[in-house]
Design a protein around this motif. Structure first.
Motif, PDB file in Angstrom:
ATOM      1  N   ALA A   1      -1.696   3.677   5.817  1.00  0.00           N
ATOM      2  CA  ALA A   1      -0.698   2.676   6.184  1.00  0.00           C
ATOM      3  C   ALA A   1       0.649   3.024   5.548  1.00  0.00           C
ATOM      4  CB  ALA A   1      -1.172   1.294   5.752  1.00  0.00           C
TER       5      ALA A   1
ATOM      6  N   THR B 105      -5.365   0.357  -4.533  1.00  0.00           N
ATOM      7  CA  THR B 105      -5.089  -0.556  -3.426  1.00  0.00           C
ATOM      8  C   THR B 105      -4.536   0.219  -2.223  1.00  0.00           C
ATOM      9  OG1 THR B 105      -2.936  -1.078  -4.362  1.00  0.00           O
ATOM     10  CG2 THR B 105      -4.688  -2.634  -4.817  1.00  0.00           C
ATOM     11  N   CYS B 106      -3.729   1.227  -2.470  1.00  0.00           N
ATOM     12  CA  CYS B 106      -3.202   2.028  -1.350  1.00  0.00           C
ATOM     13  C   CYS B 106      -3.914   3.372  -1.221  1.00  0.00           C
ATOM     14  CB  CYS B 106      -1.714   2.287  -1.541  1.00  0.00           C
ATOM     15  SG  CYS B 106      -0.745   0.773  -1.609  1.00  0.00           S
TER      16      CYS B 106
ATOM     17  N   PRO C  19      -1.128  -4.837   8.129  1.00  0.00           N
ATOM     18  CA  PRO C  19      -0.743  -3.475   8.477  1.00  0.00           C
ATOM     19  C   PRO C  19      -0.686  -3.258   9.990  1.00  0.00           C
ATOM     20  CG  PRO C  19      -3.028  -3.533   7.769  1.00  0.00           C
ATOM     21  CD  PRO C  19      -2.491  -4.921   7.586  1.00  0.00           C
TER      22      PRO C  19
ATOM     23  N   GLN D   6     -13.608  -1.889   6.307  1.00  0.00           N
ATOM     24  CA  GLN D   6     -12.276  -1.644   5.763  1.00  0.00           C
ATOM     25  C   GLN D   6     -11.660  -0.409   6.405  1.00  0.00           C
ATOM     26  OE1 GLN D   6     -12.040  -1.735   1.465  1.00  0.00           O
ATOM     27  NE2 GLN D   6     -10.178  -0.508   1.460  1.00  0.00           N
TER      28      GLN D   6
ATOM     29  N   ASP E 214      -4.839   4.762   2.567  1.00  0.00           N
ATOM     30  CA  ASP E 214      -5.183   3.666   3.470  1.00  0.00           C
ATOM     31  C   ASP E 214      -4.568   3.894   4.845  1.00  0.00           C
ATOM     32  OD1 ASP E 214      -2.514   3.319   2.960  1.00  0.00           O
ATOM     33  OD2 ASP E 214      -2.664   1.250   2.277  1.00  0.00           O
TER      34      ASP E 214
ATOM     35  N   HIS F  81      -0.418  -9.697  -2.885  1.00  0.00           N
ATOM     36  CA  HIS F  81       0.371  -8.466  -2.907  1.00  0.00           C
ATOM     37  C   HIS F  81       1.695  -8.657  -2.212  1.00  0.00           C
ATOM     38  CE1 HIS F  81      -2.571  -5.778  -4.653  1.00  0.00           C
ATOM     39  NE2 HIS F  81      -3.485  -6.394  -3.938  1.00  0.00           N
TER      40      HIS F  81
ATOM     41  N   THR G 129      -6.689  -2.841   5.332  1.00  0.00           N
ATOM     42  CA  THR G 129      -6.583  -1.503   4.758  1.00  0.00           C
ATOM     43  C   THR G 129      -6.979  -1.440   3.296  1.00  0.00           C
ATOM     44  OG1 THR G 129      -4.264  -2.090   4.624  1.00  0.00           O
ATOM     45  CG2 THR G 129      -4.875  -0.472   6.288  1.00  0.00           C
ATOM     46  N   MET G 130      -7.091  -2.582   2.636  1.00  0.00           N
ATOM     47  CA  MET G 130      -7.489  -2.529   1.231  1.00  0.00           C
ATOM     48  C   MET G 130      -8.432  -3.670   0.910  1.00  0.00           C
ATOM     49  SD  MET G 130      -3.819  -3.494  -0.531  1.00  0.00           S
ATOM     50  CE  MET G 130      -2.688  -2.344   0.200  1.00  0.00           C
TER      51      MET G 130
ATOM     52  N   GLU H 248       6.768  -2.561  -2.851  1.00  0.00           N
ATOM     53  CA  GLU H 248       5.507  -3.285  -3.037  1.00  0.00           C
ATOM     54  C   GLU H 248       4.911  -3.058  -4.417  1.00  0.00           C
ATOM     55  OE1 GLU H 248       2.462  -2.715  -0.032  1.00  0.00           O
ATOM     56  OE2 GLU H 248       4.024  -2.522   1.482  1.00  0.00           O
TER      57      GLU H 248
ATOM     58  N   ASN I  10      -6.923   4.630  -1.224  1.00  0.00           N
ATOM     59  CA  ASN I  10      -8.345   4.285  -1.231  1.00  0.00           C
ATOM     60  C   ASN I  10      -9.139   5.113  -0.222  1.00  0.00           C
ATOM     61  OD1 ASN I  10      -7.910   3.009   1.273  1.00  0.00           O
ATOM     62  ND2 ASN I  10      -7.514   1.030   0.311  1.00  0.00           N
TER      63      ASN I  10
END
Lengths: 402, 147
Positions: free
Chosen positions: A276, A265-266, B99, B62, A274, B94, B121-122, A379, A268
């Motif tokens: 972020a 999820t992060c 973001p 994305q 990501d 989540h 972002t995901m 998170e 990626n």
């Protein structure tokens, strides 16, 4: 007795046929799609940086490379970018916190693919590669120089090369030897006494130093790994050969990474980030000053005169949308840090923004337990992985190294 | 000796059952994946407006900053002009926000507003909430985007 065995054989056969019918590879179509999206061959070519008109000028990159490795670019002639960003160590230094003129509070970041980042540093307090480069040069713990001294140094050592790229150097004859709005009290006082036009001249040379270094850094890109060869074979339906074949443990780790453990999820895309900021509950280090991550970086990047909206940017303002649309407040940016790329991470312990974890085992144990954050809200949620699953995740991460 | 055939039959029956179960699982999977309402056009919460939300360039990418278009019409179909629009959102599963902070940056006429600075972002389920104030009053609408 023999009847029983024949029945058992038949049942086993039926099971085999059934399993075979589901296809021999161990991945679903959705998993295959995710795996393909992580492979290096999906990395797009590097976009031009319109805020730096020298970004793709070879002479600028060559000068930038010289400056990157030049210890003369520091207060006492002992520290260069490459002191911490070591070329033979993925441009990092293997230390929990970097050491320059002084001991810093953060882990040196590797530079592969860095030109693709929208934000720089663990907390994203700079918004371009060239603005980033100006920060360690004046940081008292890193290179500890000041921009007036750098301008004089460039003129003395590299004047001709500089002018061939950027045009005439300004008249520096009346510029003080040491001055900066960010330096010592004395340097600040000298800076404030300089006429605005002279400050501007110095800032212009300083920005160009950053632009040359950024041009060099654009050439640092990630390399193909075992994982990428495996992913390409999986996508094309070829049977992975030699070291492109994954062991059952590595396959389990990959499945966890993109499945139950939620890493993807992060982490990626082909760089496994990501780009972020997230609070993942990584604990602070005793003895270091308080570090709140992204929440404190927002004001810093807004105040930076070299940011995208400032007057040293080339091109037009349409390049500044990341800055314009950044998240400025809210609980989610407290102790949030930038997701690092995981490419080649196995070869560069320790991990996290202040080198909190010495090994990948510790990293994975952290995600498995997911302790609450000391400030803000993490998170990540506990995964309660078994020993075998944790080892598998580590085994998979290693395939991103060799 | 006939009983061996009974076992074979039982084995085949078992296999058939398994195939059936697998088939059922396959058939139900797309249903669970369809999740939240993904319509790109809908009435706002109190029915003051009809809103539609589309990526300006047609495709969602994305990880890229993109601009979207929010088109506002009154229930009678007239374009809504001069609306003040606020944007928020996040990933409900989540528990985190967006973001970036997208904003309504331009009015393009005919009730169309450019919402710039949108970034996903995901992959997964995202929500965008719009607060809308115009001459007709204030209302809100939520769009789901699933990547």
């Amino acid at each position: 007795m023999s009847r029983l065995t024949s029945v058992a054989c038949l049942l086993a056969l039926a099971a085999l046929v059934l399993l075979g019918g589901c296809g021999e590879p161990q991945f679903s179509d959705a998993e295959k799609k995710t795996i393909a999206s992580l492979a290096l061959n999906t990395l797009p070519s590097l976009k031009p940086d319109t805020t730096n008109q020298y970004a793709d000028v070879p002479a600028a990159a060559a000068l930038g490379s010289t400056l990157f490795f030049d210890a003369g670019m520091s207060r006492d002639g002992t520290v260069s970018c490459s002191t911490c960003h070591k070329i033979d160590r993925q441009f990092q230094d293997d230390l929990p916190q970097a050491v320059g003129i002084g001991h810093t509070n953060r882990r040196t970041m590797p530079l592969a693919g860095v030109a693709r980042n929208p934000w720089f540093f663990w907390d994203g307090r700079r918004d371009s590669l060239w603005a980033q480069a100006l920060t360690p040069l004046e940081n008292p713990l890193e290179q500890a120089g000041n921009r007036a001294a750098f301008a004089h140094y460039i003129k003395k050592r590299f004047g001709e090369r500089y002018e061939r790229i950027f045009g005439r150097l300004p008249d520096l004859s009346t510029v003080p030897a040491n001055a900066s709005p960010l330096g010592s009290d004395a340097e600040k006082a000298v800076w404030n006494a300089m006429p605005a036009s002279q400050q501007d001249d110095v800032n212009r040379v300083y920005a160009n130093i950053g632009k040359a270094i950024a041009a060099f850094e654009r050439s640092i890109e990630p390399e193909q790994t075992r994982f990428d060869r495996f992913a390409i074979d999986l996508a094309t339906g070829a049977r992975p050969e030699g070291n492109a074949a994954f062991s059952p443990e590595e396959i389990l780790g990959l499945k966890l990474f993109i499945g139950k453990a939620n890493c993807v999820t992060c982490h990626n895309g082909p760089r496994f980030t990501d780009n972020a900021f997230h609070n993942t509950g990584v604990p602070p280090v005793d003895g270091l000053p308080p570090d709140r991550g992204r929440v404190d970086a927002v004001a810093q990047v807004e105040a930076d005169p070299f940011n995208c909206l400032g007057k040293f940017r080339d091109g037009d303002e349409s390049a500044c949308r990341e800055l314009r649309f950044m998240v400025k407040d809210g609980p989610q940016i407290m102790r949030a840090y930038k997701t690092p790329s995981l490419r080649a991470a196995a070869d560069r312990a320790p991990y996290m923004h202040a080198g909190q974890f010495a090994t990948l085992d510790e990293v994975v144990a952290h995600y498995s337990k997911a302790p609450p954050s000391v400030e803000g809200v993490s998170e990540v949620h506990p995964l309660d992985l078994s020993d075998r699953e944790r080892a598998a995740l580590v085994a998979f991460l290693k395939t991103l190294s060799d | 000796m006939a009983s061996i055939w009974r076992y074979i039959l039982a084995g085949l029956g078992l296999a058939a059952l398994l195939v059936g179960i697998v088939a059922v699982v396959y058939l139900t999977l797309p249903h669970s994946a369809s999740g939240p309402d993904r319509s790109r056009s809908k009435k706002t919460a109190n029915g003051l407006f009809v809103a539609s939300f589309e990526p300006e360039r047609g495709v969602i990418r994305q990880g890229e900053l993109q601009s979207w278009l929010l088109t506002l019409k009154t229930a009678a179909g007239a374009p809504v002009e001069g609306a003040a629009i606020t944007v928020s959102g996040g990933m409900p599963q989540h528990n985190h926000g967006l973001p970036t902070s997208p904003q309504a940056t331009d009015y393009l006429g005919e009730g169309r507003y450019r919402i710039d600075g949108v970034k996903f972002t995901m992959s997964g389920w995202w929500q965008l909430h719009f607060g809308i104030s115009a001459a007709a009053g204030s209302d809100s609408v939520v769009f789901n985007v699933v990547l």
